[in-house]
Enzyme design. Sequence first.
Site, short mmCIF file in Angstrom:
data_model
loop_
_atom_site.label_atom_id
_atom_site.label_comp_id
_atom_site.label_asym_id
_atom_site.label_seq_id
_atom_site.Cartn_x
_atom_site.Cartn_y
_atom_site.Cartn_z
CD GLU A 42 -0.81 0.73 3.71
OE1 GLU A 42 -1.38 1.96 3.44
OE2 GLU A 42 -0.71 0.16 4.77
CG ASP A 152 -13.27 5.94 13.06
OD1 ASP A 152 -13.12 5.09 11.94
OD2 ASP A 152 -12.63 6.91 13.21
CB SER A 154 -10.48 0.90 9.31
OG SER A 154 -9.78 0.93 7.95
CG ASP A 156 -7.99 -0.65 6.06
OD1 ASP A 156 -8.13 -0.18 4.95
OD2 ASP A 156 -6.96 -0.66 6.83
CE LYS A 173 -3.72 2.03 11.44
NZ LYS A 173 -4.18 2.65 10.37
#
Length: 322
Positions: A42, A152, A154, A156, A173
């Site tokens: 990425e 919230d 992601s 992803d 993360k």
Amino acid sequence: MAPSPMNPQARQGAPEPPPPFLEVAEEVQVAVREGRPVVALESTVLAHGLPWPDGLEVARRAEEVIRMAGAVPATVAVVGGRLRVGLEAATLEQVARGRFVKATVADLGPLIAAGGDGATTVSATLYAAARAGIRLFATGGIGGVHRGDPSDVSSDLTTLAREPVAVVSAGAKAILDLRRTLEYLETLAVPVIGYRTSELPAFYTNQSGLPLEHRVETPAEAAALLAAHFSLGTGRGVLIANPIPEADALEPDDFERALAAALRAAAESRLHGKQLTPFLLAAVARETGRQSVRANQALLLNNARVAAEIAAALCRLPPEGQ
Ligand code: PSU
Ligand code: MN
């Protein structure tokens, strides 16, 4: 088109009719066609996850590490409205200078229409990798469910549930709520596989306290697992959770202290959405005196190497049904 169990292309990724704006580098196209290993990378982490010029240095080294393991690197970015898979050195440098906007899969349409430049997140890179027939993708840490704001989430995660690509990542993360992130992946039926670990790695550290049910010890074992998963044709990806090398890990207490300060600063600035992750990563870097930047680089290179080794092992498997 979902790969069928009988489809000999299932392991390398079944090429769909490519969208007109997708531009796959010649070297990558040839490798995919010939069944040779390719690893996608990425570009958001290069542009917004690491400060200049650390992003460029790690981008170059990740590509080198992948080549040394016998695979072809394919860094993804949107350049002048084209979704590019495999970048030349000059473009890699432009991306790492941080002027490309952070582009998730939802931003691809608007960016392409505007002819803009974008650094792709895990979600946008997953989309591109799948369309290019690439099965392995290395990143630092995927996005997930944020601490303090479980709404919230992601993209992803939801994109991993849609694209049959394996992401090698140091867990998610650690600025995130890892327990909720793992629950979310379970809901999405995305398998999470520990690479030589039975605990979800926590990005800068290896202690999350969250057990993983599935574990592999070698690239060959990972490849066999991926071949079985992809042959199911669920269309879903896989998260391969690869711990940071112990020597490069942060002290958990140091990290938690840095993160607490970063979260307070984010709350004061009322940050949310796409700005939050880059803000938190930069704040943690300041708080840890750049130790977190070094850890981030080390884990990224480690993930690139493991992804390349797994990609190579996947290509060495005997043809299906024999
Ligand atoms: N891992 C890093 N640094 C990063 C990211 C991941 O070490 O900058 C990026 C990835 O591109 C990931 C994105 O897809 O952060 C997630 O952002 P968000 O939480 O806004 O979805
Ligand atoms: Mn987010």
